[in-house]
Design a protein around this motif. Structure first.
Motif, short mmCIF file in Angstrom:
data_model
loop_
_atom_site.label_atom_id
_atom_site.label_comp_id
_atom_site.label_asym_id
_atom_site.label_seq_id
_atom_site.Cartn_x
_atom_site.Cartn_y
_atom_site.Cartn_z
N SER A 70 31.88 23.97 -8.40
CA SER A 70 33.12 25.23 -8.61
C SER A 70 33.33 25.64 -7.11
O SER A 70 34.64 25.79 -7.13
CB SER A 70 32.13 26.34 -8.93
N LEU A 71 32.54 25.69 -6.28
CA LEU A 71 33.08 25.82 -4.83
C LEU A 71 34.40 24.57 -4.43
O LEU A 71 35.12 25.02 -3.84
CB LEU A 71 32.11 25.81 -3.88
N ARG A 72 33.81 23.37 -4.50
CA ARG A 72 34.76 22.32 -4.46
C ARG A 72 36.23 22.50 -5.10
O ARG A 72 37.08 22.43 -4.44
CB ARG A 72 34.06 20.92 -5.03
N ALA A 73 36.05 22.96 -6.26
CA ALA A 73 37.30 23.13 -7.18
C ALA A 73 38.32 24.02 -6.48
O ALA A 73 39.24 24.00 -6.23
CB ALA A 73 37.00 23.66 -8.47
N ALA A 74 37.50 25.44 -5.78
CA ALA A 74 38.23 26.30 -5.29
C ALA A 74 39.07 25.78 -3.96
O ALA A 74 39.91 26.37 -3.60
CB ALA A 74 37.30 27.40 -4.92
N LEU A 75 38.28 25.03 -3.13
CA LEU A 75 38.65 24.55 -1.91
C LEU A 75 39.83 23.64 -2.16
O LEU A 75 41.03 23.24 -1.52
CB LEU A 75 37.69 23.96 -1.03
N ARG A 76 39.83 22.76 -3.25
CA ARG A 76 40.90 21.72 -3.52
C ARG A 76 42.13 22.52 -4.09
O ARG A 76 43.12 22.04 -3.82
CB ARG A 76 40.44 20.83 -4.46
N GLU A 167 42.76 15.43 -0.86
CA GLU A 167 42.14 14.21 -1.22
C GLU A 167 40.78 13.94 -0.48
O GLU A 167 39.83 13.35 -1.19
CB GLU A 167 43.06 13.19 -0.62
N ALA A 168 40.66 14.59 0.66
CA ALA A 168 39.40 14.30 1.23
C ALA A 168 38.23 14.96 0.74
O ALA A 168 37.11 14.55 0.90
CB ALA A 168 39.57 14.85 2.79
N LEU A 169 38.42 16.00 -0.11
CA LEU A 169 37.41 16.89 -0.80
C LEU A 169 37.07 16.46 -2.24
O LEU A 169 36.32 17.14 -2.70
CB LEU A 169 37.73 18.26 -0.71
N ARG A 170 37.46 15.16 -2.32
CA ARG A 170 36.97 14.47 -3.84
C ARG A 170 35.54 14.56 -3.60
O ARG A 170 34.98 14.23 -2.77
CB ARG A 170 37.99 13.29 -3.97
N VAL A 171 35.00 14.47 -4.86
CA VAL A 171 33.70 14.21 -5.02
C VAL A 171 33.02 12.76 -4.17
O VAL A 171 32.16 12.66 -3.67
CB VAL A 171 33.05 14.19 -6.70
N GLN A 172 33.76 11.78 -4.47
CA GLN A 172 33.57 10.59 -3.67
C GLN A 172 34.54 10.69 -2.48
O GLN A 172 35.86 10.13 -2.93
CB GLN A 172 33.76 9.24 -4.82
N THR A 173 34.16 10.87 -1.31
CA THR A 173 34.77 11.06 -0.45
C THR A 173 35.67 9.82 -0.08
O THR A 173 35.01 8.83 0.15
CB THR A 173 34.24 11.26 0.99
N PRO A 174 37.01 9.82 0.04
CA PRO A 174 37.74 8.58 0.38
C PRO A 174 37.91 8.26 1.81
O PRO A 174 37.54 9.34 2.68
CB PRO A 174 39.25 8.93 -0.29
N ALA A 201 32.25 20.46 8.65
CA ALA A 201 31.67 21.70 8.33
C ALA A 201 31.86 21.95 6.57
O ALA A 201 30.80 22.60 6.06
CB ALA A 201 31.97 22.94 9.04
N LEU A 202 33.08 21.86 6.20
CA LEU A 202 33.23 22.11 4.77
C LEU A 202 32.40 21.09 3.76
O LEU A 202 31.87 21.44 2.83
CB LEU A 202 34.92 21.74 4.56
N GLN A 203 32.38 19.84 4.36
CA GLN A 203 31.77 19.10 3.46
C GLN A 203 30.02 19.12 3.20
O GLN A 203 29.31 19.16 2.30
CB GLN A 203 31.67 17.60 3.93
N GLU A 204 29.62 19.66 4.60
CA GLU A 204 28.05 20.12 4.63
C GLU A 204 28.03 21.21 3.88
O GLU A 204 27.04 21.50 3.17
CB GLU A 204 28.00 20.37 6.23
N THR A 205 28.80 22.33 3.90
CA THR A 205 28.79 23.59 2.89
C THR A 205 28.69 22.99 1.83
O THR A 205 28.14 23.79 0.86
CB THR A 205 29.97 24.41 3.40
#
Length: 220
Positions: A70-76, A167-174, A201-205
């Protein structure tokens, strides 16, 4: 009569466009089109059906059958809106049980995830664009402080940063090379665009959130 699908631990993003009354319907429509496109893309990214629906003119909801992304969706979503120069959006995230009609009509959906998302959105402080569901204990305190930083970062993304972050915040980081090929720029340009976004920091969060959100289950 439509049947419903029960989901034990789903997520709902409830949002509204910022400063929508200052703009005409074409501007609102553009933002909603971006939101709908991102929702489809995100569903494909997580391998699950995402359901998007516009409501009340400048309002919208996104249902995900899983709570973790859910948080990943919000940021994307925020990255995509920045990338297209669209209106920003406020987002409240809710997690928990949800019941979705087979026809996907979120207006007829129910469950704690929907109520929580609405409450979180309604409780957003002035100037805040994103808030998480209430997380108990010390973890919740830590996330509350961290989200102040994440929210301010997201509000500052420009078009090129948003394009790269989407693009960078996809589940599988490109890789940066893959992002460059996708957006049509050089790898060095991608590196430059991401350098001021606090991506690490975003990816760690996101990692902590996605691996600890299950702690909310017992408090629902």
């Amino acid at each position: 009569m439509s049947q419903t699908q029960a989901h034990d631990f789903a997520s709902v993003l409830t949002g509204d466009l910022v400063a929508s009354r200052r703009h005409g319907p074409e501007v609102l429509d553009k933002a909603m089109q971006v939101l709908e496109r991102v929702s489809r893309d995100f569903g494909e990214d997580i391998g699950a059906k995402a359901v998007f629906q516009r409501h009340r003119g400048d309002g919208w909801q996104l249902f995900l059958p899983l709570a973790q992304p859910s948080l990943r969706a919000a940021l994307r979503i925020q990255a995509a809106l920045a990338a297209t120069g669209s209106l920003a959006t406020r987002i409240g995230i809710g997690v928990g049980p949800a019941h979705i009609p087979d026809d996907g009509d979120l207006a007829a959906a129910s469950g704690a995830a929907f109520h929580m998302a609405g409450d979180v959105l309604a409780g957003l402080a002035r100037g805040t664009h994103l808030a998480l569901p209430p997380i108990p204990g010390a973890l919740g305190d830590a996330f509350g402080a961290l989200m102040l930083f994440v929210d301010r970062e997201a509000q500052g993304w420009n078009r090129t940063q948003g394009q790269a972050l989407f693009e960078a915040l996809r589940v599988q980081t490109p890789t940066q090379e893959e992002i460059a090929q996708k957006v049509g720029v050089t790898r060095q340009a991608v590196q430059s665009r991401l350098s001021g976004t606090a991506l690490d920091a975003l990816q760690e969060t996101l990692w902590v959130y996605e691996n600890r959100i299950d702690t909310i289950r017992d408090s629902l």
